[in-house]
Design a protein around this motif. Structure first.
Motif, PDB file in Angstrom:
ATOM      1  N   VAL A 259       0.835  -1.206   0.000  1.00 14.72           N
ATOM      2  CA  VAL A 259       0.000   0.000   0.000  1.00 14.72           C
ATOM      3  C   VAL A 259       0.865   1.250   0.000  1.00 14.72           C
ATOM      4  O   VAL A 259       0.626   2.210  -0.749  1.00 14.72           O
ATOM      5  N   GLY A 260       1.917   1.245   0.849  1.00 19.52           N
ATOM      6  CA  GLY A 260       2.809   2.393   0.900  1.00 19.52           C
ATOM      7  C   GLY A 260       3.570   2.607  -0.397  1.00 19.52           C
ATOM      8  O   GLY A 260       3.760   3.748  -0.840  1.00 19.52           O
ATOM      9  N   SER A 265       4.536   5.602  -5.335  1.00 16.92           N
ATOM     10  CA  SER A 265       4.739   5.678  -6.783  1.00 16.92           C
ATOM     11  C   SER A 265       3.826   6.711  -7.429  1.00 16.92           C
ATOM     12  O   SER A 265       4.147   7.257  -8.494  1.00 16.92           O
ATOM     13  N   SER A 266       2.678   6.982  -6.805  1.00 18.30           N
ATOM     14  CA  SER A 266       1.763   7.976  -7.355  1.00 18.30           C
ATOM     15  C   SER A 266       2.119   9.391  -6.911  1.00 18.30           C
ATOM     16  O   SER A 266       1.903  10.348  -7.649  1.00 18.30           O
ATOM     17  N   ILE A 267       2.690   9.502  -5.704  1.00 19.27           N
ATOM     18  CA  ILE A 267       2.983  10.832  -5.148  1.00 19.27           C
ATOM     19  C   ILE A 267       4.367  11.313  -5.555  1.00 19.27           C
ATOM     20  O   ILE A 267       4.549  12.478  -5.927  1.00 19.27           O
ATOM     21  N   PHE A 268       5.375  10.421  -5.504  1.00 14.35           N
ATOM     22  CA  PHE A 268       6.769  10.819  -5.733  1.00 14.35           C
ATOM     23  C   PHE A 268       7.205  10.374  -7.125  1.00 14.35           C
ATOM     24  O   PHE A 268       7.111   9.195  -7.473  1.00 14.35           O
ATOM     25  N   SER A 269       7.731  11.325  -7.869  1.00 15.03           N
ATOM     26  CA  SER A 269       8.072  11.064  -9.270  1.00 15.03           C
ATOM     27  C   SER A 269       9.216  10.077  -9.412  1.00 15.03           C
ATOM     28  O   SER A 269       9.234   9.274 -10.352  1.00 15.03           O
ATOM     29  N   HIS A 270      10.209  10.109  -8.482  1.00 11.22           N
ATOM     30  CA  HIS A 270      11.374   9.233  -8.649  1.00 11.22           C
ATOM     31  C   HIS A 270      11.000   7.766  -8.459  1.00 11.22           C
ATOM     32  O   HIS A 270      11.553   6.879  -9.103  1.00 11.22           O
ATOM     33  N   VAL A 271      10.025   7.494  -7.562  1.00 16.53           N
ATOM     34  CA  VAL A 271       9.571   6.116  -7.381  1.00 16.53           C
ATOM     35  C   VAL A 271       8.774   5.654  -8.596  1.00 16.53           C
ATOM     36  O   VAL A 271       8.964   4.547  -9.108  1.00 16.53           O
ATOM     37  N   GLY A 272       7.890   6.525  -9.073  1.00 13.02           N
ATOM     38  CA  GLY A 272       7.119   6.179 -10.264  1.00 13.02           C
ATOM     39  C   GLY A 272       7.989   5.972 -11.483  1.00 13.02           C
ATOM     40  O   GLY A 272       7.714   5.097 -12.317  1.00 13.02           O
TER      41      GLY A 272
END
Length: 475
Positions: A259-260, A265-272
């Protein structure tokens, strides 16, 4: 005993021989001769390793003797590849790596001499928690904290360069987790409702995993470091499972981090961007993207593919074409020049270390030592899985480094200390249990009873012989 020690020494000498042959082959194909600075540093590493082995034999005579040779072999092969990439880029990272290896061995030797009983760490559980959190959050300080490649996980120390404190934080947090779970394992093991065959924990027992989940998400949010947050959360959940034996904790932990991760991935661009590059690595748009693209992933895959079964040969490939080939992508570099067989050999060495750690966790009778050894070895196993899995597109890249092989002084020193802690705990696990006083009395009583029965039989036989002799004289 002498034959056993000779066999143990032969493992160490075999690792020296393999690493020495690799360095000789590398320099024969590149510079034509072994540079003096490399010869001096390699000789110093060999000398310090033999001193460390001698100290282990003296202070920890029952410790596992397979961990050190495997660690040294992994370290040597990794340093060979770093030196190979140095030759292409005209850098001197390998010399710095050898310096940190010497520092790591010296610190481990001091730890072997100073820490005869690992259980002393349990007394400083909350101190370890404070130190671990301080190290983990120290990169957020405005003066010494550094932002490198989009992640704020470094601090700058004058005269030493950059340091990654999260590598040392994992040791201190492991001490705290082991002590906390050992003290509260009975409460956490109590089950609540049963859902789909799983015995779920009680609601009031979810506090620790919620706190660690929030801390892990905080590392992801503040430091933009997916790998470290995932590693700490996975370490706690695995130790929680070992402490309670309930698979429901694994399920709850997996769902919580999923969930985290989806939210991140939706909030932080580097994770996405990392997830997008993992899903579509061969997209032209992603391949040519300057930041967050898939160029590194694809280049590493091409390097692994060009290595084939037996590799291009040490010094004859092009591993330096991949970005961060000596750190994040050193496994791909080794795969190109050592081939699939070499990659499997490297994984086998890790498996031997991990298996030795889990065997220690199963054999040691102390609950704190069982949790600590299981947590430490799982952390190493998880780190190897995430690095190799990210390079081979099994999972997205996490930014973690391969233990003992990737360039980096912080990782090298911290993982050497981790291996030494496993060796110290293995000494307690393999040490023969002393006989209790009652057992001693029982053995003495049984021995006295056997002696009395033997004397009675001898006396009875003597009397029978005497009666037969008297009967023969009368006849």
């Amino acid at each position: 005993m002498i034959a056993l020690r000779l066999r143990q020494l032969s493992l160490l000498l075999l690792s020296f021989l393999i690493c020495g042959a690799a360095f000789f082959q590398l320099f024969a194909r590149t510079t034509g001769t072994i540079p003096t600075d490399y010869a001096v540093m390699l000789g110093l590493v060999v000398a310090l390793s033999l001193i460390y082995w001698t100290l282990v034999l003296h202070f920890l005579p029952y410790a596992s003797q397979v961990i050190q040779p495997c660690v040294l072999l992994l370290t040597g092969l990794g340093t060979v590849m770093i030196a190979r990439i140095d030759y292409a880029h005209n850098t001197e990272v390998a010399i710095r790596q050898l310096t940190f290896i010497c520092i790591a061995i010296v610190l481990c030797s001091i730890l072997v001499v100073a820490m005869h009983d690992y259980r002393i760490l349990r007394r400083f559980s909350y101190v370890s928690m404070v130190v671990g959190l301080a190290l983990l959050l120290s990169p957020m300080l405005p003066v010494i904290g550094q932002n490198i490649n989009g992640a704020r996980i470094w601090i700058r120390i004058p005269g030493l360069g950059s340091l990654q404190p999260g590598e040392f934080a994992k040791l201190f947090l492991a001490f705290f987790f082991a002590a906390y779970l050992f003290d509260h394992r009975d409460q956490l093991a109590v089950g609540g409702r049963k859902v789909l065959g799983l015995q779920l924990p009680r609601i009031r027992d979810l506090g620790p995993i919620i706190i660690v989940w929030i801390a892990s998400m905080g590392v992801l949010v503040l430091q933009h470091d997916l790998g470290t947050s995932l590693m700490f959360f996975a370490m706690f959940v695995s130790m929680l499972y070992v402490a309670t034996g309930r698979a429901s904790w694994i399920v709850i932990g997996g769902i919580a981090f999923a969930v985290g991760a989806v939210a991140a991935s939706s909030i932080f661009s580097h994770v996405g961007a990392r997830i997008e590059a993992w899903l579509h690595p061969f997209s032209d748009t992603l391949y040519n993207r300057a930041v967050g693209g898939s160029y590194q992933i694809v280049t590493g895959l091409f390097g692994l593919a060009s290595g084939g079964l037996f590799g291009t040969g040490l010094g004859q490939g092009h591993p330096y074409l991949t970005p961060f080939a000596n750190s994040d992508y050193i496994y791909a570099s080794l795969g190109e020049e050592f081939g699939l067989v070499g990659c499997f050999g490297i994984l086998l060495l890790y498996i031997i270390i991990i298996a030795s750690g889990f065997i220690t966790a199963m054999k040691v009778k102390d609950g704190f030592g069982k949790l600590l050894s299981a947590g430490l070895v799982f952390t190493m196993a998880f780190q190897v899985f995430t690095v190799v899995g990210g390079i081979t597109l099994v999972i997205p890249l996490t930014g973690l480094t391969l233990p003992y092989m990737a360039a980096g002084g912080s990782s090298m020193v911290a993982n050497y200390l981790l291996a030494t802690l496993l060796i110290i705990i293995s000494n307690a696990a393999n040490k023969p249990a002393p006989e209790t006083l009652s057992e001693t009395f029982q053995h003495e009583a049984l021995a006295a009873l056997r002696d009395r029965e033997l004397k009675e039989r001898e006396a009875e036989q003597a009397s029978r012989s005497a009666r037969r002799a008297r009967g023969g004289a009368q006849s």
